[in-house]
Scaffold this active site. Structure first.
Site, short mmCIF file in Angstrom:
data_model
loop_
_atom_site.label_atom_id
_atom_site.label_comp_id
_atom_site.label_asym_id
_atom_site.label_seq_id
_atom_site.Cartn_x
_atom_site.Cartn_y
_atom_site.Cartn_z
CB SER A 35 32.28 49.68 40.96
OG SER A 35 33.25 50.20 41.83
CG ASP A 78 34.15 43.93 47.00
OD1 ASP A 78 34.26 45.07 47.49
OD2 ASP A 78 33.80 43.74 45.82
CG HIS A 93 32.79 47.66 45.68
ND1 HIS A 93 33.40 46.60 45.05
CD2 HIS A 93 33.01 48.73 44.91
CE1 HIS A 93 33.95 47.02 43.92
NE2 HIS A 93 33.74 48.31 43.81
#
Ligand SMILES: *[C@@H]1O[C@H](CO)[C@@H](O)[C@H](O)[C@H]1NC(C)=O
Ligand SMILES: *[C@@H]1O[C@H](CO)[C@@H](O)[C@H](O)[C@H]1NC(C)=O
Ligand SMILES: *[C@@H]1O[C@H](CO)[C@@H](O)[C@H](O)[C@H]1NC(C)=O
Ligand SMILES: *[C@@H]1O[C@H](CO)[C@@H](O)[C@H](O)[C@H]1NC(C)=O
Ligand SMILES: *[C@@H]1O[C@H](CO)[C@@H](O)[C@H](O)[C@H]1NC(C)=O
Length: 348
Positions: A41, A320, A323
């Site tokens: 991610s 978050d 990240h």
């Protein structure tokens, strides 16, 4: 990726296993260089479209492109900054290769949020499968040998294997051996990418996972988990050895480490002066679930939001629980540690 805020290592859904395939041959125009990206991610720009993926929920993407579009951030992620550094267009996600066929010439992003070198979330494609996708395109003559020679790869393996190890109740005593197995598999993957003909391969070091908001939440985002950070150091030491050996065995300097760890550490360490943005409390994320059961982007059955959002994502390093924000990535890319490692992208 997003579900397990509690697992420390989860942060790394984005394994930074991007592989850059950077072009290196003299005389080629930029349009002929291709960037191939593998990993998680931290690098994914829209491959993970599983309905539950937070990257497709509001408020992801509010800074760029202005709505949720598959990046695990409010805006741009590492892949965008790397492509920008190279003066290239961001390679499109692999899943859009047919719809946006005209962009395939800039390379492709195979990274998939939540994945690792091993299976972390079936049926998400692990790194081996991501490399299979590139090999298939080579077999199908979408990319030629010459294309690959002028290509660069970026590999992001940022910690999902470790989050999964913890979630599967792996023993503390077994952790060092597991780290070793992750680095061995990562090395197999790097060698394979090189074997496909890619001339420059950058692999991200593991960030200080103990400083991710998921792991600093117990101290109200005040203190990093030093136990986890010590395990991260072991991973990074083994990775450095592996990259050194790969260059030796291939009699090349094709492989190098992008110093994600050094860059995160510099930005998170308030006492160190550095260029680029600074943050009031760099450990405090912008978007936080109202309780451990909720994460950024969660809503209840009535559509009520179950998270809080900071007033300006530019003022936070983390977006978050796992990240960085776009501004956080910008800070990472402006550190001397990162700039020095990026310089190795250029072919010599
Ligand atoms: C990656 O996924 C493929 C397909 O599911 C599987 O066959 C393979 O064993 C996995 N590789 C690793 C290293 O876990
Ligand atoms: C591509 O071709 C090679 C050599 O013919 C073969 O070994 C490999 O399995 C093929 N891979 C894919 C993903 O099609
Ligand atoms: C994890 O493993 C330990 C030792 O094998 C065991 O005592 C414990 O109950 C396990 N925890 C969970 C959540 O499975
Ligand atoms: C590679 O390793 C071998 C054995 O350790 C060593 O003798 C050799 O000098 C190394 N080559 C390079 C280019 O570093
Ligand atoms: C932060 O920077 C200071 C000053 O350079 C250094 O002494 C300290 O060890 C650093 N802390 C971390 C966690 O990197």
């Amino acid at each position: 990726m997003v579900a397990q805020n509690s697992a420390v290592f989860f942060l790394f859904l984005f394994c930074f296993l991007f592989i850059f395939a950077f072009s290196g041959v003299e005389g080629l125009g930029k349009g002929e260089q291709k960037l191939f990206v593998f990993g998680d991610s931290y690098a994914d720009t829209g491959n993970n479209r599983i309905a539950l993926a937070s990257s497709w929920k509001f408020p992801y993407g509010i800074t760029f492109p202005g709505k949720p579009a598959g990046r695990f951030s409010d805006g741009r992620v590492s892949t965008d900054f790397i492509a920008g550094y190279l003066g290239m267009k961001t390679p499109i996600p692999y899943r859009w290769r047919k719809q946006l066929a005209g962009r395939v010439k800039y390379g492709l992003n195979f990274a998939y949020g939540g994945t690792g070198v091993f299976d972390t979330r079936a049926p998400y494609p692990n790194m081996t499968t991501q490399i299979d996708f590139l090999q298939q395109l080579i077999n199908d003559s979408v990319y030629t040998k010459r294309d690959l020679k002028t290509s660069l790869a970026y590999v992001s393996a940022s910690g999902n294997d470790y989050a999964n190890y913890i979630a599967m109740n792996g023993s503390t005593a077994g952790f060092p051996a597991f780290i070793s197995s992750v680095v061995i598999q990562l090395t197999v993957n790097l060698r394979r990418i090189h074997g496909l003909g890619v001339k420059k391969i950058a692999v991200g070091s593991l960030p200080p996972l103990g400083c991710l908001p998921a792991n600093t939440a117990p101290s109200s985002f005040q203190r990093c988990d030093q136990t986890q950070n010590a395990l991260v150091n072991l991973h990074n030491q083994l990775l450095l050895q592996a990259v050194t050996n790969l260059n030796n065995q291939t009699n090349s300097n094709s492989f190098f480490i992008l110093d994600i760890h050094g860059a995160f550490s510099t930005v998170l360490n308030q006492t160190q002066a550095h260029q680029g943005p600074t943050f009031e409390n760099p450990l405090q994320p912008c978007c936080v679930g109202v309780s451990a059961a909720f994460s950024c982007g969660s809503v209840d059955e009535n559509g009520e939001k179950k998270y809080t959002l900071c007033s300006n994502p530019k003022s936070n390093f983390f977006w978050d629980s796992l990240h960085p924000t776009q501004e956080g990535w910008r800070a990472v890319f402006s550190t001397p540690a990162f700039q020095n490692s990026l310089n190795q992208l250029w072919l010599n």
